[in-house]
Scaffold this active site. Structure first.
Site, PDB file in Angstrom:
ATOM      1  N   GLU A 156       0.798  -1.235   0.000  1.00  0.00           N
ATOM      2  CA  GLU A 156       0.000   0.000   0.000  1.00  0.00           C
ATOM      3  C   GLU A 156       0.827   1.280   0.000  1.00  0.00           C
ATOM      4  O   GLU A 156       0.568   2.202   0.781  1.00  0.00           O
ATOM      5  CB  GLU A 156      -0.945  -0.003   1.207  1.00  0.00           C
ATOM      6  N   ASP A 203      -1.176  -3.964  -3.185  1.00  0.00           N
ATOM      7  CA  ASP A 203      -1.927  -2.717  -2.917  1.00  0.00           C
ATOM      8  C   ASP A 203      -3.416  -2.930  -3.145  1.00  0.00           C
ATOM      9  O   ASP A 203      -3.831  -3.897  -3.795  1.00  0.00           O
ATOM     10  CB  ASP A 203      -1.421  -1.582  -3.821  1.00  0.00           C
ATOM     11  N   GLU A 208      -6.220 -10.446  -1.564  1.00  0.00           N
ATOM     12  CA  GLU A 208      -7.047 -10.251  -0.350  1.00  0.00           C
ATOM     13  C   GLU A 208      -8.500 -10.070  -0.766  1.00  0.00           C
ATOM     14  O   GLU A 208      -9.132  -9.067  -0.466  1.00  0.00           O
ATOM     15  CB  GLU A 208      -6.563  -9.025   0.431  1.00  0.00           C
TER      16      GLU A 208
HETATM   17  C1  GLA Z   1      -4.827  -4.574   4.335  1.00  0.00           C
HETATM   18  C2  GLA Z   1      -3.655  -5.457   4.713  1.00  0.00           C
HETATM   19  C3  GLA Z   1      -4.116  -6.729   5.326  1.00  0.00           C
HETATM   20  C4  GLA Z   1      -5.195  -6.520   6.348  1.00  0.00           C
HETATM   21  C5  GLA Z   1      -6.319  -5.717   5.779  1.00  0.00           C
HETATM   22  C6  GLA Z   1      -7.385  -5.496   6.805  1.00  0.00           C
HETATM   23  O1  GLA Z   1      -5.447  -4.987   3.200  1.00  0.00           O
HETATM   24  O2  GLA Z   1      -2.833  -5.744   3.630  1.00  0.00           O
HETATM   25  O3  GLA Z   1      -3.025  -7.351   5.932  1.00  0.00           O
HETATM   26  O4  GLA Z   1      -4.671  -5.856   7.471  1.00  0.00           O
HETATM   27  O5  GLA Z   1      -5.806  -4.483   5.347  1.00  0.00           O
HETATM   28  O6  GLA Z   1      -7.713  -6.660   7.470  1.00  0.00           O
END
Ligand code: GLA
Length: 511
Positions: free
Chosen positions: A289, A348, A418
């Protein structure tokens, strides 16, 4: 025959007198003998009035004995009122020395009704399992309570273990992953994890603040992460390292101090962690990020360094503030040096936004080109781009396609790292007990999942992994948005079936 009837009667009497099911009850809820009565009160009938629980912790209870040994999902609600003084109201399950909470209201006001609800999955195990209102906070145990409309719904064996593993559905396309955390290490979560997924990402346990909370003695806390890695590898799952450099969940000691000290800490941390997991983790999210949001097309025309998250653009950007945009490249160089066998990822969110995607592409292309042209690199430095994929109901899947097209031109692997699709309208994250989803939302969510997986399949020449961020809605960080494939009971949602067969699902729910 007479003898038989007599024996049965005696047995039944024995159960009635020492058992858990007094006749005086409301919807199965009852108090301790001599401490309660059933009254009409405050316009409500069938109210259990407890005149002080006296010697017991369990003020009012509901027996779970008939479910002993069976996995059950409990849905609970009741209107509860305490007389005289405010105090906690908490309902628990009495289960073999543990007392999981089903509903909790701290410091509830006196002389008013409180509507309490909760849900829980549990396997009653002891000889006297029950759901009970407790007096733990109340040493005198003399409080007067009223309980109206108590209700319990119990689903037995709600789990369907016979679902086709997602990892086999996509075996010819990409790895299918999820997160690992303490909850997922055992029991039904672990079963699901092992059944459906072939790669895991530690949700938190490898983040800098968890591995290296203190500088004192350079003490790294490996135990939790090591236990995860060992168990996952032993069960045939790969582990994705997450994450080395981020602006959150990073201990102050790493970044406090001079620029030179921060650079040294950054390199040491990366080196320590990669060396520790050498041979066990072959792919790492190195930087997370780093790019800021709200970029305009004009922003992305110039130097990518102007697009990096900074103290001007965001309230927290410690590595940038101390080192400048060069911290990104520094981190990747340190990681390559620490372990050349590892595939290094930039990760990201919000990459369905074309401007952010372009800024990230420019950064990776520049760092990779200079690595080969100016630093003698024989292969690319950043070899993977992680698109987090924390999406919501307003996702335009075609934007994801555009980004995949753009990232394809980098000649590196792509992972969806994610993935979850929140259907919260407000952006509220949730408290893990708020998982209510309309059927319509469940269908709309499933359609988005189906469209995404159809798209991911189209790009499976470059997509190597699709990882979900959570197994079920109740354990998700976004529980209010019910973002996962399984509901709080771990039942497969429409989203699960949508992913199992995207074409079939979209045909069935044609717009
Ligand atoms: C971001 C991070 C993850 C996690 C999420 C929230 O996406 O990369 O590791 O902390 O936020 O759960």
């Amino acid at each position: 025959m007479k003898k038989f009837v007599l024996i049965v009667t005696i047995i039944m009497l024995a159960f009635t007198t020492c058992g858990n099911d007094p006749e005086e009850n409301v919807n199965g809820f009852y108090g301790n003998p001599g401490t309660y009565e059933i009254v009409s009160y405050d316009g409500k009938s069938n109210v259990i009035k407890v005149n002080g629980a006296k010697t017991e912790w369990e003020v009012v209870k509901y027996s779970l004995l008939e479910y002993k040994g069976k996995e059950i999902a409990i849905i609970f609600s009741a209107d509860v009122r305490r007389e005289g003084a405010a105090g906690d109201l908490s309902w628990h399950v009495n289960n073999e020395g543990t007392y999981p909470t089903i509903s909790y209201l701290p410091n509830a006001g006196a002389d008013v009704w409180h509507h309490m609800t909760g849900k829980l999955i549990v396997t009653p195990a002891n000889d006297n399992p029950s759901i009970f209102l407790s007096t733990w906070e109340n040493n005198t145990k003399n409080t007067v309570y009223y309980i109206a409309n108590p209700s319990i719904t119990i689903e037995v064996d709600s789990i369907n273990p016979a679902l086709t593993p997602l990892q086999s559905v996509y075996k010819d396309n990409f790895l299918i992953g999820n997160i690992i955390n303490e909850t997922y290490m055992t029991g039904r979560h672990f079963e699901r994890l092992k059944h459906h997924y072939n790669v895991v990402t530690p949700e938190n346990d490898m983040k800098p603040s968890l591995l290296a909370p203190s500088k004192k003695g350079g003490a790294y806390q490996w135990a939790a992460a090591d236990a995860m890695v060992e168990k996952m590898l032993a069960n045939g799952m790969q582990v994705q390292g997450h994450v080395l450099v981020w602006h959150f969940q990073t201990p102050g000691w790493m970044i406090d101090g001079t620029k030179e000290e921060a650079e040294a800490n950054l390199k040491n941390h990366i080196n320590t962690v990669l060396k520790h997991f050498k041979g066990k983790i072959n792919s790492w999210d190195v930087v997370n990020e780093a790019m800021r949001d709200n970029l305009s097309p004009a922003d992305t025309e110039g130097n990518w360094r102007n697009c990096v998250r900074s103290n001007q653009s965001d309230w927290e950007a410690p590595w940038f503030d101390k080192i400048g945009p060069e911290y990104i490249e520094l981190a990747f160089l340190a990681a390559r040096e620490a372990d050349p066998d590892v595939t290094l990822y930039y990760n990201d969110y919000g990459l369905d936004n074309p401007n952010k995607a372009k800024a990230v592409r420019n950064m990776i292309a520049d760092i990779n080109e200079r690595y080969i042209n100016e630093k003698g690199g024989t292969r690319k430095l950043i070899e993977g781009i992680g698109m987090q994929g924390h999406y919501n109901r307003w996702l335009n899947v075609e934007n994801v396609r555009c980004t995949l097209e753009l990232f394809k031109t980098l000649g590196i692997e792509i992972a969806i790292t994610e993935l979850d699709i929140s259907f919260s309208n407000t952006g509220v994250q949730g408290n893990r007990n708020d998982t209510v989803m309309s059927e319509n939302d469940e269908i709309e969510q499933a359609k988005l999942y189906a469209k995404l997986f159809k798209l991911f399949r189209e790009y499976s020449d470059v997509i190597v992994r699709v990882s979900m961020w959570g197994i079920d809605d109740a354990s998700s960080w976004l529980s209010a948005g019910n973002p996962c494939l399984f509901d709080w009971r771990l039942n497969a949602k429409k989203a699960f079936y949508a992913i199992s067969d995207p074409d079939g699902f979209l045909e069935e729910y044609k717009e």
